[in-house]
Design a protein around this motif. Structure first.
Motif, short mmCIF file in Angstrom:
data_model
loop_
_atom_site.label_atom_id
_atom_site.label_comp_id
_atom_site.label_asym_id
_atom_site.label_seq_id
_atom_site.Cartn_x
_atom_site.Cartn_y
_atom_site.Cartn_z
N GLY A 62 0.80 -1.21 0.00
CA GLY A 62 0.00 0.00 0.00
C GLY A 62 0.83 1.26 0.00
N GLN A 63 2.09 1.17 0.46
CA GLN A 63 2.99 2.33 0.48
C GLN A 63 3.86 2.39 -0.77
N GLY A 64 3.60 1.49 -1.73
CA GLY A 64 4.36 1.52 -2.97
C GLY A 64 5.58 0.63 -2.97
N GLY A 65 5.77 -0.19 -1.94
CA GLY A 65 6.92 -1.07 -1.90
C GLY A 65 6.73 -2.31 -2.75
N ASN A 66 7.80 -3.08 -2.90
CA ASN A 66 7.74 -4.29 -3.69
C ASN A 66 8.33 -5.46 -2.92
N ALA A 67 8.34 -6.62 -3.55
CA ALA A 67 8.78 -7.84 -2.88
C ALA A 67 10.25 -7.77 -2.46
N PHE A 68 11.09 -7.12 -3.28
CA PHE A 68 12.50 -7.05 -2.94
C PHE A 68 12.73 -6.17 -1.71
N GLU A 69 11.94 -5.11 -1.56
CA GLU A 69 12.05 -4.30 -0.35
C GLU A 69 11.58 -5.08 0.87
N PHE A 70 10.54 -5.89 0.70
CA PHE A 70 10.07 -6.73 1.80
C PHE A 70 11.17 -7.70 2.24
N VAL A 71 11.78 -8.36 1.27
CA VAL A 71 12.86 -9.31 1.56
C VAL A 71 14.04 -8.59 2.20
N GLN A 72 14.36 -7.40 1.70
CA GLN A 72 15.45 -6.61 2.25
C GLN A 72 15.23 -6.32 3.74
N PRO A 108 17.36 7.73 5.72
CA PRO A 108 16.65 9.01 5.75
C PRO A 108 16.20 9.39 4.34
N GLY A 109 15.16 10.18 4.29
CA GLY A 109 14.67 10.65 2.99
C GLY A 109 14.02 9.53 2.20
N HIS A 110 14.13 9.58 0.89
CA HIS A 110 13.50 8.60 0.01
C HIS A 110 14.50 8.12 -1.03
N PRO A 111 15.53 7.39 -0.59
CA PRO A 111 16.54 6.93 -1.54
C PRO A 111 15.99 5.81 -2.41
N ARG A 112 16.71 5.51 -3.47
CA ARG A 112 16.33 4.40 -4.34
C ARG A 112 16.49 3.08 -3.60
N ALA A 113 15.62 2.15 -3.88
CA ALA A 113 15.72 0.82 -3.28
C ALA A 113 16.97 0.12 -3.81
N ARG A 114 17.46 -0.84 -3.06
CA ARG A 114 18.62 -1.60 -3.49
C ARG A 114 18.27 -2.39 -4.74
N PRO A 115 19.23 -2.62 -5.63
CA PRO A 115 18.95 -3.42 -6.82
C PRO A 115 18.49 -4.83 -6.44
N ALA A 116 17.62 -5.38 -7.25
CA ALA A 116 17.12 -6.73 -6.97
C ALA A 116 18.26 -7.73 -6.90
#
Length: 454
Positions: free
Chosen positions: A101-111, A374-382
């Motif tokens: 709901g916040q715009g995240g994806n599976a890789f961010e969940f795993v991270q 902090p802030g809104h950095p790019r997610a780590r690469p898959a």
């Protein structure tokens, strides 16, 4: 668990598609369930670890409680690891949906999941490696060192199983939305297939570290979405009775052992049947548990304990093994395991473990907190997330299959540290609805709310 400081109701969120949904309230029943499971595990281990110094100078370890014949029917009731994975399914499903709901994806969940588990574990492995290597250099018998390493490493099988279940959660949650009962049936069928082949292919039995615990986690999904709520008390009691009757029949037919400690690693179908019974009991006694958990003192205890539960789980057994090993070097009486004198010492041993845990929690407890950038950095690469998961599973799987050694402790600490570097920090999402994309799935409303992690 880091959300425990929130007020009685969290704000509403607005996913990218514009459909509002309510974030679930903190579910104190799940907090209480997890605290009960953790306390029972710690108490149980103090009654199992029993190193013995023989007259010829050799050292061995006895599982005193596990060797008692009367304990088999007791552990049938007190084997709470399935219940822990049911609770993990409930919290994990809500966490994944909130992230979506916040715009995240599976890789961010795993991270996020990897970081919360491996940061405290990396420090534990490094400290154990350093301490045992120093003991070897100081002349301690290598047999004693290996005994301490293998005993203290027992919690790592849980880390392997829990990571396997949680890292598979996003796609299993998608299957759950499409076909909840079919998904569960397929997972249970895979568990049965592995059990049928384990005699011919013994190593295949460890595949159930994934299939079995994912199936139990899937039960948590059903509870989270209210699938058991319509059964009513009589239906829930019927499920509890039926699962235990089937389990009893399998034991009587000698298809499985009646000792649920034996059935734990590698796991088998008996633990899923226990999970059905325990999930039903959780739903049946939810109103009573909710009243108990709402008491001021209990609520305060759960808030404090919940934030440091992984540190307690990872460290209690190494501290217990170290304390027991050091006591062998003293002139203090060492009653034989299972004797009356040995049983009377158990409360003192438990107290000793708690005292040793306090400075550990003060030093390393904060490693469980979510490392958010902090802030809104790019997610780590898959690729970085997938590589980190693979790096973590190399030592964890080796320890689960072959046991822990001093060398593996050092290698595991290095692998975990590398994974932490690969994962970096979790991107901070806008909790008031500024997700970057992805449709959020509606969450069930209370009373089937759940804790959102990490």
């Amino acid at each position: 668990m880091a959300d425990s400081a929130r007020g009685p109701r969290a704000p509403r969120q607005q996913p990218a598609d514009g459909a509002a949904f309510a974030v679930p309230e903190r579910d104190l029943v799940i907090d209480l369930t997890r605290f009960f499971c953790l306390a029972l595990v710690v108490i149980g281990h103090t009654m199992m670890v029993s190193p013995v110094l023989h007259p010829d100078g050799t050292v061995s370890s006895e599982n005193t409680l596990g060797d008692q014949r009367w304990f088999e029917p007791v552990v049938w009731v007190l084997q709470v690891m399935p219940l822990f994975f049911v609770a993990g399914g409930i919290t994990g499903l809500h966490s994944w949906r909130r992230l979506r709901g916040q715009g995240g994806n599976a890789f961010e969940f795993v991270q996020g999941r990897l970081l919360r588990l491996i940061r405290p574990a990396a420090v534990l492995l490094a400290v154990m490696f350093t301490g045992l290597w120093a003991a070897r250099l100081s002349g301690v018998d290598p047999q004693v060192i290996q005994l301490l390493a293998s005993g203290a490493g027992m919690p790592l099988w849980f880390l392997a199983a829990y990571l396997a279940a949680q890292l598979n959660l996003p796609w299993l949650a998608a299957l759950h939305v499409r076909a909840p009962w079919l998904t569960l049936t397929v997972l249970v069928s895979l568990v049965v297939a592995v059990d049928c082949l384990r005699g011919a292919l013994p190593q295949l039995a460890y595949a159930n570290m994934v299939f079995l615990w994912c199936a139990v986690q899937q039960l948590g999904f059903l509870v989270a979405d209210g699938k058991l709520r319509g059964l009513g008390p009589s239906g829930l009691l019927g499920m509890m009775a039926a699962s235990n009757l089937v389990l009893g029949l399998l034991v009587v037919l000698r298809l499985y052992s009646g000792n649920m400690l034996v059935n734990l690693n590698p796991p088998n179908l008996t633990l899923f049947l226990l999970a059905v019974s325990q999930a039903s009991a959780l739903q049946l006694f939810r109103p009573l548990l909710a009243r108990l958990a709402a008491l001021g003192g209990v609520r305060s205890l759960l808030a404090r304990a919940g934030r440091r539960s992984m540190t307690v789980y990872l460290w209690h057994l190494p501290l217990l093994a170290a304390m027991s090993g050091l006591l062998l070097l003293t002139d203090l009486p060492q009653p034989a395991g299972g004797t009356a004198a040995w049983w009377w010492t158990r409360p003192l041993v438990l107290l000793g473990v708690i005292v040793l845990l306090l400075p550990v929690l003060a030093l390393f407890g904060r490693l469980e907190e979510r490392p958010t950038a902090p802030g809104h950095p790019r997610a780590r690469p898959a690729a970085a997330v997938v590589t980190a998961a693979g790096v973590v599973f190399i030592p964890v799987a080796d320890a689960a299959l072959n046991g822990l050694t001093v060398g593996l402790l050092g290698g595991g600490a290095a692998c975990f540290a590398l994974a932490v570097l690969l994962l970096g920090r979790v991107p901070a999402h806008n909790t008031d609805g500024g997700g970057s994309g992805g449709a959020g799935l509606p969450l069930p409303r209370p009373p089937l709310s759940a804790n959102v992690e990490p």
